[in-house]
Design a protein around this motif. Structure first.
Motif, PDB file in Angstrom:
ATOM      1  N   ASP A  74       1.021  -0.207   8.834  1.00 18.32           N
ATOM      2  CA  ASP A  74       0.304  -1.405   9.275  1.00 18.32           C
ATOM      3  C   ASP A  74       0.577  -1.745  10.738  1.00 18.32           C
ATOM      4  O   ASP A  74       0.025  -2.713  11.268  1.00 18.32           O
ATOM      5  CB  ASP A  74       0.625  -2.594   8.364  1.00 18.32           C
ATOM      6  N   GLY A  75       1.442  -0.962  11.391  1.00 18.35           N
ATOM      7  CA  GLY A  75       1.688  -1.152  12.813  1.00 18.35           C
ATOM      8  C   GLY A  75       2.703  -2.218  13.151  1.00 18.35           C
ATOM      9  O   GLY A  75       2.965  -2.476  14.331  1.00 18.35           O
ATOM     10  N   SER A  76       3.316  -2.846  12.152  1.00 15.20           N
ATOM     11  CA  SER A  76       4.296  -3.896  12.434  1.00 15.20           C
ATOM     12  C   SER A  76       5.611  -3.340  12.961  1.00 15.20           C
ATOM     13  O   SER A  76       6.397  -4.064  13.567  1.00 15.20           O
ATOM     14  CB  SER A  76       4.540  -4.738  11.184  1.00 15.20           C
ATOM     15  N   GLU A  77       5.863  -2.055  12.708  1.00 16.31           N
ATOM     16  CA  GLU A  77       7.046  -1.381  13.247  1.00 16.31           C
ATOM     17  C   GLU A  77       6.616  -0.050  13.862  1.00 16.31           C
ATOM     18  O   GLU A  77       5.558   0.488  13.527  1.00 16.31           O
ATOM     19  CB  GLU A  77       8.078  -1.123  12.145  1.00 16.31           C
ATOM     20  N   ALA A  78       7.443   0.451  14.771  1.00 14.85           N
ATOM     21  CA  ALA A  78       7.126   1.707  15.462  1.00 14.85           C
ATOM     22  C   ALA A  78       7.311   2.902  14.530  1.00 14.85           C
ATOM     23  O   ALA A  78       8.060   2.835  13.548  1.00 14.85           O
ATOM     24  CB  ALA A  78       8.003   1.849  16.694  1.00 14.85           C
ATOM     25  N   PRO A  79       6.648   4.036  14.828  1.00 12.08           N
ATOM     26  CA  PRO A  79       6.648   5.187  13.918  1.00 12.08           C
ATOM     27  C   PRO A  79       8.008   5.839  13.716  1.00 12.08           C
ATOM     28  O   PRO A  79       8.929   5.714  14.534  1.00 12.08           O
ATOM     29  CB  PRO A  79       5.673   6.164  14.589  1.00 12.08           C
ATOM     30  N   LEU A 130       3.707  13.963   0.995  1.00 16.14           N
ATOM     31  CA  LEU A 130       2.835  13.983  -0.181  1.00 16.14           C
ATOM     32  C   LEU A 130       3.141  12.828  -1.121  1.00 16.14           C
ATOM     33  O   LEU A 130       2.234  12.182  -1.656  1.00 16.14           O
ATOM     34  CB  LEU A 130       3.000  15.317  -0.914  1.00 16.14           C
ATOM     35  N   LEU A 131       4.425  12.543  -1.320  1.00 17.26           N
ATOM     36  CA  LEU A 131       4.804  11.481  -2.255  1.00 17.26           C
ATOM     37  C   LEU A 131       4.471  10.100  -1.709  1.00 17.26           C
ATOM     38  O   LEU A 131       4.049   9.212  -2.470  1.00 17.26           O
ATOM     39  CB  LEU A 131       6.297  11.586  -2.571  1.00 17.26           C
ATOM     40  N   LEU A 132       4.660   9.897  -0.415  1.00 13.62           N
ATOM     41  CA  LEU A 132       4.259   8.618   0.181  1.00 13.62           C
ATOM     42  C   LEU A 132       2.766   8.365  -0.032  1.00 13.62           C
ATOM     43  O   LEU A 132       2.340   7.249  -0.343  1.00 13.62           O
ATOM     44  CB  LEU A 132       4.584   8.608   1.672  1.00 13.62           C
ATOM     45  N   ARG A 141       5.545   1.358   9.133  1.00 16.66           N
ATOM     46  CA  ARG A 141       5.589   2.327  10.234  1.00 16.66           C
ATOM     47  C   ARG A 141       4.664   3.496   9.926  1.00 16.66           C
ATOM     48  O   ARG A 141       4.561   3.918   8.770  1.00 16.66           O
ATOM     49  CB  ARG A 141       7.002   2.885  10.430  1.00 16.66           C
ATOM     50  N   ASP A 142       4.017   4.041  10.939  1.00 18.82           N
ATOM     51  CA  ASP A 142       3.407   5.354  10.781  1.00 18.82           C
ATOM     52  C   ASP A 142       4.517   6.356  10.473  1.00 18.82           C
ATOM     53  O   ASP A 142       5.630   6.251  11.001  1.00 18.82           O
ATOM     54  CB  ASP A 142       2.705   5.802  12.068  1.00 18.82           C
ATOM     55  N   VAL A 143       4.207   7.346   9.644  1.00 17.21           N
ATOM     56  CA  VAL A 143       5.132   8.445   9.397  1.00 17.21           C
ATOM     57  C   VAL A 143       4.474   9.714   9.927  1.00 17.21           C
ATOM     58  O   VAL A 143       3.381  10.091   9.489  1.00 17.21           O
ATOM     59  CB  VAL A 143       5.467   8.597   7.904  1.00 17.21           C
ATOM     60  N   VAL A 450      10.660   3.091   6.126  1.00  8.00           N
ATOM     61  CA  VAL A 450       9.303   2.844   6.612  1.00  8.00           C
ATOM     62  C   VAL A 450       8.580   1.731   5.857  1.00  8.00           C
ATOM     63  O   VAL A 450       7.514   1.277   6.304  1.00  8.00           O
ATOM     64  CB  VAL A 450       8.446   4.130   6.569  1.00  8.00           C
ATOM     65  N   SER A 451       9.137   1.290   4.731  1.00 13.40           N
ATOM     66  CA  SER A 451       8.443   0.260   3.950  1.00 13.40           C
ATOM     67  C   SER A 451       9.117  -1.097   4.049  1.00 13.40           C
ATOM     68  O   SER A 451       8.657  -2.061   3.452  1.00 13.40           O
ATOM     69  CB  SER A 451       8.362   0.674   2.474  1.00 13.40           C
TER      70      SER A 451
END
Length: 452
Positions: A74-79, A130-132, A141-143, A450-451
């Motif tokens: 969602d862009g709230s944190e950096a990748p 794949l699991l995400l 965050r983008d992964v 990331v979540s």
């Protein structure tokens, strides 16, 4: 912190899948040279695209492909960047008990070139992506997943090329890479490492000049003899000890889990830089551990190549050696030169060869803390310690983008001298239990980070 129930896979099924993914990768011959990493990149692309994950293959030549994939947050944190490489080193097939490109399983081990360096991490990171996606994990965050070409030959056609040509594809705040995550035992206590620092490369050429002439008429102004005299100055010589934050954390972490008398011996190493070597020698550990620790404590210099002469009856005018030198975090080549001149003399002809920057990441970061928390859940009796890598990885390239990089390719501790197959050695192999355990630990680490 427990992972949200909706993000928990069926680990029996997932464990079998990660084995098959690694077997597929091991069957792809990506020896470097020549590389042919596009074979692996195309395999990964097909798997990812089948499940709706955006990806691309980039590289300086059709056969030197680096795969990059992204799951949007969602862009709230950096990748967060998941780093790996798909190239492997050479093999001598006749010295292997199993086909190095067969992906064979025997006695609980999966054999193949790259099983530990580092197609295992490629497979584990692939499973995390794949699991995400499959479990619709809400991402802040983008992964980003990068399976790079050419790491074994310096990364010039892989991570370095991406950094210089497509930095926007892998720009991230944090990254997970190779170099740590393995389990070890000291005096009966289990530890897991997280690479928080990496030495830089300050390789150099040391030259000596002399008077050429006929080999039948010796003289003292011989370039080879002069070079030999310079190199002999390394015999028994040591560069000074310098404590880094990571090595302090490493030694204190080891001491924390040891009985008081042994803990005191480890902490004695940190008492004074001038007496550190004596304290290392007194440690109740194997010589291999002591050698590695001594290298962690200093800038290192090792002569590895000699060059001189064109034919046997001609005294050459120049002789030179190439030396593999590695520098600690926060050291520049200019500072290191002063240590070299203290050994060889201020008049020594020293030329650095493509130096790289040493790295050190924060030991108190949120990502490091999550790694510790997840490992504690899966092995409560073990202690997590930071480690300084004396070699090098693609982190030297990616760190130029400001990314904070940790080496964490989790491998379950399995006791016994035959527990691990040698990286770059014959019969390279990974224990099936270790691979499955590592895939779960990595996924849970990534998911929590990331979540949040």
């Amino acid at each position: 912190m427990a992972t949200h129930a909706s993000t928990q896979p069926d680990w029996d099924v997932t464990g079998k899948e990660v084995i098959e993914r690694l077997r597929d990768l091991l069957r792809l011959d990506t020896r470097n040279p020549p590389g042919n990493e596009t074979r692996a990149a195309e395999y990964l692309r097909d798997v990812l695209q089948k499940e709706g994950i955006d990806c691309t293959i980039v590289g300086p030549a059709p056969d030197r492909g680096t795969l990059i994939a992204r799951l949007k947050g969602d862009g709230s944190e950096a990748p967060l960047l998941l780093m790996s490489h798909t190239d492997v080193v050479a093999v001598e097939p006749d010295k292997w008990a199993h086909d190095p490109f067969g992906g064979e399983i025997a006695d609980g081990y999966l054999y193949g070139r790259g099983a530990l360096d580092m197609k295992n991490m490629v497979a584990m990171e692939l499973m995390s992506m794949l699991l995400l996606k499959r479990h619709n994990v809400p991402l802040k965050r983008d992964v980003i997943f990068m399976a790079a070409a050419d790491e074994e030959a310096g990364g010039h056609h892989g991570a370095q090329w991406v950094v210089e040509n497509y930095p926007e594809l892998i720009q991230a705040e944090y990254a997970l890479n190779e170099g740590g995550g393995y389990g070890l035992e000291i005096n009966g206590q289990r530890y897991y490492t997280v690479q928080a620092a990496e030495k830089g490369s300050s390789r150099f050429r040391l030259s000596a000049s002399g008077t050429p002439g006929h080999g039948s008429i010796p003289h003292d102004d011989n370039a080879i003899l002069k070079l030999s005299a310079l190199l002999l100055k390394l015999q028994g010589a040591n560069t000074p000890v310098h404590f880094t934050d990571t090595v302090r954390g490493y030694i204190r972490g080891i001491a924390q889990a040891q009985p008081p008398n042994i803990a005191e011996q480890f902490l004695a190493v940190l008492a004074d830089e001038a007496t550190a070597d004596v304290a290392v020698e007194r440690l109740p550990v194997e010589d291999t551990f002591k050698k590695e620790l001594r290298s962690m404590l200093r800038n290192s210099v090792t002569p590895t190549m000699l060059h001189s002469g064109s034919q046997i009856n001609v005294i050459p005018s120049v002789a030179y050696a190439q030396l593999d030198a590695r520098t600690l975090p926060h050291w520049t080549p200019e500072q290191f030169l002063q240590e070299l001149q203290a050994i060889f003399g201020t008049d020594a002809d020293i030329e650095f060869l493509d130096p790289s920057i040493p790295l050190e990441a924060d030991l108190d970061s949120p990502l490091f803390q999550i790694i510790k928390d997840v490992l504690k859940e899966h092995d409560p009796e073990a202690t997590v310690i930071p480690v300084l890598l004396t070699g090098g990885t693609d982190a030297k390239h990616v760190s130029r983008l400001g990314t904070k990089i940790y080496g964490f390719s989790p491998e379950r501790y399995i006791s016994g001298s035959e527990a691990w197959g040698g990286i770059h050695g014959h019969n390279e192999r990974i224990h099936i239990d270790s691979l499955q355990w590592g895939a779960r630990v990595l996924y849970e680490t990534v998911t929590q980070f990331v979540s949040q």
